[in-house]
Motif scaffolding. Structure first.
Motif, PDB file in Angstrom:
ATOM      1  N   UNK A   1       0.854  -1.189  -0.013  1.00  0.00           N
ATOM      2  CA  UNK A   1       0.042  -0.186  -0.127  1.00  0.00           C
ATOM      3  C   UNK A   1       0.811   1.128  -0.003  1.00  0.00           C
ATOM      4  N   UNK A   2       2.037   1.248   0.415  1.00  0.00           N
ATOM      5  CA  UNK A   2       2.821   2.329   0.649  1.00  0.00           C
ATOM      6  C   UNK A   2       3.696   2.709  -0.761  1.00  0.00           C
ATOM      7  N   UNK A   3       2.893   2.978  -1.691  1.00  0.00           N
ATOM      8  CA  UNK A   3       3.444   2.995  -2.994  1.00  0.00           C
ATOM      9  C   UNK A   3       4.450   4.048  -3.499  1.00  0.00           C
ATOM     10  N   UNK A   4       4.830   4.890  -2.390  1.00  0.00           N
ATOM     11  CA  UNK A   4       5.811   5.836  -2.428  1.00  0.00           C
ATOM     12  C   UNK A   4       7.209   5.176  -2.460  1.00  0.00           C
TER      13      UNK A   4
ATOM     14  N   UNK B   1       3.892   1.505 -20.372  1.00  0.00           N
ATOM     15  CA  UNK B   1       4.271   1.970 -21.569  1.00  0.00           C
ATOM     16  C   UNK B   1       5.767   2.822 -21.197  1.00  0.00           C
ATOM     17  N   UNK B   2       5.938   2.879 -19.805  1.00  0.00           N
ATOM     18  CA  UNK B   2       7.273   3.678 -19.607  1.00  0.00           C
ATOM     19  C   UNK B   2       8.439   2.878 -20.199  1.00  0.00           C
ATOM     20  N   UNK B   3       9.249   3.825 -20.836  1.00  0.00           N
ATOM     21  CA  UNK B   3      10.456   3.129 -21.598  1.00  0.00           C
ATOM     22  C   UNK B   3      11.534   3.212 -20.997  1.00  0.00           C
ATOM     23  N   UNK B   4      12.068   4.340 -20.060  1.00  0.00           N
ATOM     24  CA  UNK B   4      13.349   4.216 -19.457  1.00  0.00           C
ATOM     25  C   UNK B   4      13.226   3.673 -18.146  1.00  0.00           C
ATOM     26  N   UNK B   5      13.348   2.504 -17.885  1.00  0.00           N
ATOM     27  CA  UNK B   5      13.411   2.063 -16.600  1.00  0.00           C
ATOM     28  C   UNK B   5      14.959   1.522 -16.149  1.00  0.00           C
ATOM     29  N   UNK B   6      15.051   1.523 -14.679  1.00  0.00           N
ATOM     30  CA  UNK B   6      16.143   1.110 -14.167  1.00  0.00           C
ATOM     31  C   UNK B   6      16.112   0.417 -13.069  1.00  0.00           C
ATOM     32  N   UNK B   7      16.596  -0.709 -13.240  1.00  0.00           N
ATOM     33  CA  UNK B   7      16.869  -1.576 -11.878  1.00  0.00           C
ATOM     34  C   UNK B   7      17.991  -1.394 -10.998  1.00  0.00           C
ATOM     35  N   UNK B   8      17.860  -0.821 -10.118  1.00  0.00           N
ATOM     36  CA  UNK B   8      19.201  -0.275  -9.309  1.00  0.00           C
ATOM     37  C   UNK B   8      20.014  -1.484  -8.914  1.00  0.00           C
ATOM     38  N   UNK B   9      21.398  -0.986  -8.535  1.00  0.00           N
ATOM     39  CA  UNK B   9      22.453  -1.984  -8.183  1.00  0.00           C
ATOM     40  C   UNK B   9      22.233  -1.976  -6.418  1.00  0.00           C
ATOM     41  N   UNK B  10      22.015  -0.889  -5.896  1.00  0.00           N
ATOM     42  CA  UNK B  10      22.134  -0.508  -4.530  1.00  0.00           C
ATOM     43  C   UNK B  10      20.745  -0.315  -3.989  1.00  0.00           C
ATOM     44  N   UNK B  11      20.667  -0.625  -2.677  1.00  0.00           N
ATOM     45  CA  UNK B  11      19.437  -0.592  -1.906  1.00  0.00           C
ATOM     46  C   UNK B  11      18.677   0.942  -1.996  1.00  0.00           C
ATOM     47  N   UNK B  12      17.781   1.081  -2.444  1.00  0.00           N
ATOM     48  CA  UNK B  12      16.903   2.529  -2.186  1.00  0.00           C
ATOM     49  C   UNK B  12      15.428   1.984  -2.148  1.00  0.00           C
ATOM     50  N   UNK B  13      14.837   2.926  -1.435  1.00  0.00           N
ATOM     51  CA  UNK B  13      13.517   2.599  -1.327  1.00  0.00           C
ATOM     52  C   UNK B  13      12.503   3.777  -1.805  1.00  0.00           C
ATOM     53  N   UNK B  14      12.696   4.041  -3.304  1.00  0.00           N
ATOM     54  CA  UNK B  14      12.117   4.738  -3.894  1.00  0.00           C
ATOM     55  C   UNK B  14      11.678   6.263  -3.081  1.00  0.00           C
ATOM     56  N   UNK B  15      10.641   6.934  -3.439  1.00  0.00           N
ATOM     57  CA  UNK B  15      10.302   8.211  -2.797  1.00  0.00           C
ATOM     58  C   UNK B  15      10.128   8.212  -1.332  1.00  0.00           C
ATOM     59  N   UNK B  16      10.498   7.190  -0.753  1.00  0.00           N
ATOM     60  CA  UNK B  16      10.599   7.088   0.676  1.00  0.00           C
ATOM     61  C   UNK B  16      11.844   7.967   1.211  1.00  0.00           C
TER      62      UNK B  16
END
Length: 279
Positions: free
Chosen positions: A80-83, A118-133
């Protein structure tokens, strides 16, 4: 002046329509503890949590914003915590890689949703990050938290991916484990924050960057008052954060109190439920 504008001093507050991604809390519960707010022994009212979440979603729409929804997955009560699911700037999606095992499956699900949309520029990160949190977008800059969840090395990844400057801020208080629990972006040059959540060096940086910032009281910080969202005029925040609401009013914003007390049992509120889709 339009219906979406207000004026304070020499400043006009304008509400800017936004696009948000949210996740219905159909499977919301507190079955484990990965932050100080979570107590699996404390009952959670799932129906109430859903109604409170719907109230936030519907309020966004009433204010003229667009809300898209991602389908929640069984066994991922914190989805639920989409951020936390990503950071999106200029249509570019910087994926999330969660620190705790209980949430690791969320990152790929959110990235898959963006791909399907349809988002085209997607990046799967190497390091831990929790998005807009831990990544807060402020104009053409990112404020980035570290200390409990997001690895500071991820800040360099984000800077390279987005091509925007990143300011790193060190969190020190475990009750404020994500940046969006301790700091809120109000406009392209205004923030509110809770100084006691940060290291001394980061407090100095914040004082230098934002000498006129709104400062949260202990009481407002403790009810997640800084986990708010501003559209440039309206600021949605936990209704218990009364001192912050007063400060916002004095600055010409229009605070709107929201009740998300059930979701707070897992350590989340307004901003945690909301991922902005920029560009």
């Amino acid at each position: 002046m339009t219906a979406n504008q207000s004026v304070t001093g020499n400043r006009t507050r304008t509400a800017i329509p936004r696009r948000f991604l949210m996740c219905p809390p159909r499977h919301f519960d507190v079955t484990y503890s990965i932050n100080p707010w979570m107590n699996p022994g404390k009952p959670v009212d799932g129906s109430l949590a859903f109604r409170q979440w719907e109230g936030l979603r519907d309020l966004y729409r009433e204010l003229g914003h667009t809300v898209l929804e991602i389908e929640p997955a069984l066994g991922l009560p914190d989805m639920v915590f989409a951020a936390n699911g990503a950071t999106v700037v200029d249509g570019k999606v910087f994926g999330a890689r969660f620190r705790h095992m209980e949430r690791t499956a969320e990152g790929p699900l959110y990235l898959e949703w963006f791909q399907q949309q349809g988002f085209e520029e997607l990046y799967w990160p190497e390091h831990i990050n929790e998005g807009e949190g831990d990544y807060l977008v402020m104009g053409r800059r990112l404020l980035a938290g570290t200390g409990f969840r997001t690895n500071q090395r991820s800040h360099f990844e984000a800077q390279e991916f987005f091509g925007l400057p990143v300011t790193s801020l060190q969190l020190m208080n475990p009750s404020y484990y994500h940046l969006d629990t301790a700091l809120a972006v109000l406009s392209d040059d205004e923030v509110a924050y809770y100084p006691e959540a940060f290291s001394e060096g980061s407090r100095a940086v914040l004082r230098e960057m934002f000498p006129d910032a709104l400062l949260a009281t202990d009481e407002d910080a403790a009810v997640f008052g800084l986990n708010m969202l501003s559209d440039g005029r309206h600021v949605l925040l936990p209704k218990a954060a009364t001192a912050l609401a007063q400060q916002l009013t004095e600055r010409g914003f229009e605070p709107i109190g929201v009740d998300l007390t059930e979701l707070l049992k897992a350590g989340g509120s307004v901003k945690c439920c909301t991922l902005e889709l920029r560009g």
